[in-house]
Scaffold this active site. Structure first.
Site, PDB file in Angstrom:
ATOM      1  N   ASP A  37      -5.323  -9.953  -1.750  1.00  0.00           N
ATOM      2  CA  ASP A  37      -4.880  -9.573  -0.220  1.00  0.00           C
ATOM      3  C   ASP A  37      -4.180 -10.906   0.311  1.00  0.00           C
ATOM      4  O   ASP A  37      -4.886 -12.002   0.584  1.00  0.00           O
ATOM      5  CB  ASP A  37      -6.289  -9.244   0.473  1.00  0.00           C
ATOM      6  CG  ASP A  37      -6.179  -9.299   2.015  1.00  0.00           C
ATOM      7  OD1 ASP A  37      -4.724  -9.390   2.543  1.00  0.00           O
ATOM      8  OD2 ASP A  37      -7.076  -9.092   2.779  1.00  0.00           O
ATOM      9  N   LYS A  58       3.625 -15.643   6.976  1.00  0.00           N
ATOM     10  CA  LYS A  58       3.913 -13.921   6.469  1.00  0.00           C
ATOM     11  C   LYS A  58       4.869 -13.387   7.575  1.00  0.00           C
ATOM     12  O   LYS A  58       5.563 -12.509   7.284  1.00  0.00           O
ATOM     13  CB  LYS A  58       2.480 -13.641   6.380  1.00  0.00           C
ATOM     14  CG  LYS A  58       2.646 -12.044   5.705  1.00  0.00           C
ATOM     15  CD  LYS A  58       1.172 -11.609   5.216  1.00  0.00           C
ATOM     16  CE  LYS A  58       1.193 -10.115   5.254  1.00  0.00           C
ATOM     17  NZ  LYS A  58       0.098  -9.763   4.989  1.00  0.00           N
ATOM     18  N   ASP A  85      -5.595  -0.942  10.725  1.00  0.00           N
ATOM     19  CA  ASP A  85      -5.649  -2.193  10.197  1.00  0.00           C
ATOM     20  C   ASP A  85      -4.981  -3.248  11.115  1.00  0.00           C
ATOM     21  O   ASP A  85      -3.900  -3.313  11.194  1.00  0.00           O
ATOM     22  CB  ASP A  85      -5.066  -2.208   8.935  1.00  0.00           C
ATOM     23  CG  ASP A  85      -4.992  -3.619   8.112  1.00  0.00           C
ATOM     24  OD1 ASP A  85      -5.359  -4.425   8.747  1.00  0.00           O
ATOM     25  OD2 ASP A  85      -4.216  -3.651   7.065  1.00  0.00           O
ATOM     26  N   GLU A 111      -1.585  -2.513   2.414  1.00  0.00           N
ATOM     27  CA  GLU A 111      -3.094  -2.830   2.845  1.00  0.00           C
ATOM     28  C   GLU A 111      -3.867  -1.621   3.208  1.00  0.00           C
ATOM     29  O   GLU A 111      -5.094  -1.517   2.691  1.00  0.00           O
ATOM     30  CB  GLU A 111      -2.797  -3.957   4.008  1.00  0.00           C
ATOM     31  CG  GLU A 111      -2.070  -5.180   3.408  1.00  0.00           C
ATOM     32  CD  GLU A 111      -1.811  -6.267   4.619  1.00  0.00           C
ATOM     33  OE1 GLU A 111      -1.870  -5.748   5.656  1.00  0.00           O
ATOM     34  OE2 GLU A 111      -1.071  -7.244   3.944  1.00  0.00           O
TER      35      GLU A 111
END
Ligand code: AMP
Length: 647
Positions: free
Chosen positions: A30, A92, A217, A194
């Site tokens: 992850d 990211k 999420d 994810e």
């Protein structure tokens, strides 16, 4: 979709096997905005692998230091305050993005490190001594770190990993993630979403978990919502939505500015915004306070000696934080509603809601989710670990270690090409299961056309001008023919990583007696390049614009179609003038030509969206041209007939 083989009614399933070797291990990573985790499947059970500190997650932070070289993880995070310009975190958010992107520009003011435009316009990072590097290199270091954590724990060398990305990552962001692995010699055998990974972890863990599951999420930098169907071991993603630039970091920045404002007021005007070191200290304190307020109602922010002998001392309550988070929370609501709608479900059809991502620990987020879904979210998965566990399960499927599962995900945006008149012709609608291949036959728009430009777009609007072009290429060498005769097959393939390939083949049946015509079809293809991805803002904008504008779009599309038909008539009329003009009266030729020219201006206005002209007005002009032209041709025909009779 994850599917037990026996349940697949006659459909052949391809389980992508990396190798048949029993000992190949594919770990799941992850790669989070804030923290990363690595997991592996052992004895059919997924487990998190702890790093050298005994922590189950590792900060996604990389630092360039003078004395210790490159630091990754907790050591990098620990020295951030003393080396803020060389400590890279939350990168990211920059992955696969252009420097000019609005989100990148917005973040510039809040990052202590430098972000610079690379030659190709991508957002890159710069160290204090001027070295530039792409964000994917930072991701690479983190992947390398997670790989070494796993190698230490497992006592063996590893080469392969499944890496997770936000479901709403576009093509270029996915490619940048794969490249990050490449940079450090890690073979990213699959990129999975994810929330899907989290559902996989939940489903495998709770063997009796049939039903519809929503995964909410919200992490450090991204928000995803996915809805999956789980039935008898079958996992099917029904819809996905989200925002790749929304998360805990945004709240940290809001709180950071509140604290800086508070200090300015208290200190009689000292603005710390230009003091990178101070800003970094405040940022860390802001995040700590935010996290504390998930478990207590009030917290103290104490930062001693922030400027000379001055300290920051401030009390913050949960209510105050909730107020600051209101805008961020509001931005999650629409994607949730759209996702439910896209899944063709009602809220009451959802049996379980899973919370993933650190930010879902915030009580206000939990109550918002509860209100949205009218049920308490499940606590069955650990929000920090579920994604890595799911990735490890997928890794075990690929290595053949877990046998009875297949995972199919969906594509977040529609994909298609531009057709005549600026129309967007989608080949693959959004929320289609991937991998997916689609082919459609198109033709030329003009007589004698020997080449076509294939322009590939992503988006939800009817006209290409409102969508995002993600690539284009030319197919040439089409044999000369009348318009509509050539058969050009355009095929789209989205692989399991969500990466797009487009190809065009001239499939016009040739003369069977001609050896050259019978030769292999003329094909051109592209892999949509990593540099041309969508900005998140654009993705979001596209999806919301699409809903808001769907009626107007339908009307515009109708108008453009009418205009295109009118344009075809103009070409036919010009052909007729070319063939019969010599025998027509000069005044007729002039009249027809000027009518066509006038109509062409209007057609162009409609197609380019310059000015609106009612469909009726265009139709009337089309009819008038047809009438005048027909009369003129009839006169020519009568004249020709008389001449024939004379002979
Ligand atoms: P992730 O990307 O899933 O690792 O989530 C990280 C984000 O969650 C960061 O913005 C953290 O500050 C935030 N976070 C972690 N724990 C908590 C908590 N207990 N309460 C609120 N936010 C948290």
């Amino acid at each position: 979709m994850l599917r037990t083989l026996r349940n697949v009614s006659g459909r052949a399933l391809r389980i992508p096997k990396l190798v048949r070797n029993q000992h190949t291990v594919v770990v799941g990573i992850d790669l989070g905005t804030t923290n990363s985790a690595v997991a592996v499947v052992e004895n059919e059970e997924a487990k998190i692998l702890e790093n050298e500190d005994g922590s189950r997650t590792t900060p996604s932070v990389v630092a360039y230091t003078k004395d210790q070289g490159i630091l990754v993880g907790a050591p990098a995070k620990r020295q951030a305050v003393v080396n803020p310009q060389n400590t890279f975190f939350a990168t990211k958010r920059l992955l696969g993005r252009k420097y000019a992107d609005e989100e990148v520009q917005r973040d510039l003011n809040n990052t202590p490190y430098s972000v610079v435009p690379h030659d190709n316009g991508d957002a890159w990072l710069q160290t204090v001594d001027g070295k530039t590097l792409p964000p994917s290199q930072i991701s690479g270091f983190i992947l390398q770190k997670m790989k070494s954590v796993a190698e230490q724990q497992l006592g063996q060398k590893l080469k392969h990993a499944v890496v997770t990305v936000p479901a709403y990552f576009n093509d270029s962001q996915r490619q940048a993630t794969k490249n990050a692995g490449k940079i450090v010699g890690l073979d990213v055998v699959r990129v999975i979403n994810e929330p899907t990974a989290a559902a996989l972890a939940y489903g495998i863990d709770k063997k009796q978990s049939d039903g519809v599951v929503a995964v909410f999420d919200l992490g450090g930098g991204t928000f995803d919502i996915s809805i999956l169907d789980i039935e008898d071991g079958v996992f099917e993603v029904r819809a996905t939505n989200g925002n790749t630039h929304l998360g805990g970091e945004d709240l940290d920045v809001i709180l950071l500015h509140k604290i800086l404002d508070h200090f300015k007021e208290q200190s009689g005007g000292i603005d710390l915004r230009r003091d990178r070191l101070a800003v970094q200290r405040v940022r860390e304190a802001a995040e700590r306070a935010k996290i504390e307020l998930s478990t207590v109602k009030t917290t103290e922010i104490n930062i001693p000696f922030i400027s000379g002998d001055k300290h920051i001392k401030m009390t913050l309550t949960e209510d105050q934080l909730d107020e600051m988070a209101a805008g961020l929370i509001a931005k999650t609501i629409d994607p949730v509603k759209k996702c439910i709608r896209d899944a063709e479900l009602k809220v009451r059809d959802i049996d379980e809601v899973l919370l993933v991502g650190g930010m879902t620990r915030m009580p206000k987020i939990r109550t918002t989710v509860e209100e949205l879904f009218q049920r308490k979210p499940s606590t069955a998965v650990n929000p920090d670990e579920a994604v890595a566990l799911g990735a490890a399960i997928q890794g075990a499927v690929i290595s053949g270690q877990i046998k009875n599962v297949v995972l199919l995900d969906v594509t977040p945006l529609s994909l298609g090409i531009e057709t005549y008149g600026g129309i967007f012709s989608p080949l693959i609608p959004r929320n289609s299961a991937v991998p997916v291949n689609k082919e459609q036959i198109f033709s030329t728009a003009v007589d004698g056309q020997t080449g076509v430009e294939i322009r590939v777009y992503q988006g939800e609007r009817s006209l290409v001008r409102d969508n995002k072009m993600i690539g284009n290429f030319k197919l040439s060498g089409i044999p000369i023919a009348l318009k509509g005769v050539p058969q050009i097959a355009v095929s789209f393939a989205i692989d399991a990583d969500g990466i797009i390939n487009v190809s065009a083949t001239d499939k016009t049946p040739g003369d069977p007696n001609s050896p050259s015509d019978a030769a292999a079809a003329n094909t051109v293809s592209i892999q949509v390049s990593a540099e041309t991805g969508l900005t998140e803002e654009e993705v979001q904008q596209m999806v919301s614009d699409s809903a808001a504008n769907s009626q107007r779009d339908a009307e515009t599309r109708k108008k453009v179609e009418h205009a295109t038909r009118a344009d075809i008539l103009c070409s036919d009329t010009e052909n007729a003038l070319f063939r019969f003009g010599e025998e027509m009266e000069d005044s007729e030729v002039e009249q027809i030509s000027s009518m066509v020219a006038k109509l062409r201006v209007k057609i162009n206005d409609v197609r380019e969206g310059i000015r609106d002209h009612p469909v009726q007005e265009i139709n009337d002009e089309v009819n008038a041209i047809q009438k005048v032209c027909l009369e003129a041709i009839q006169k020519v025909a009568i004249k020709q007939q008389k001449e024939q009779e004379k002979k």
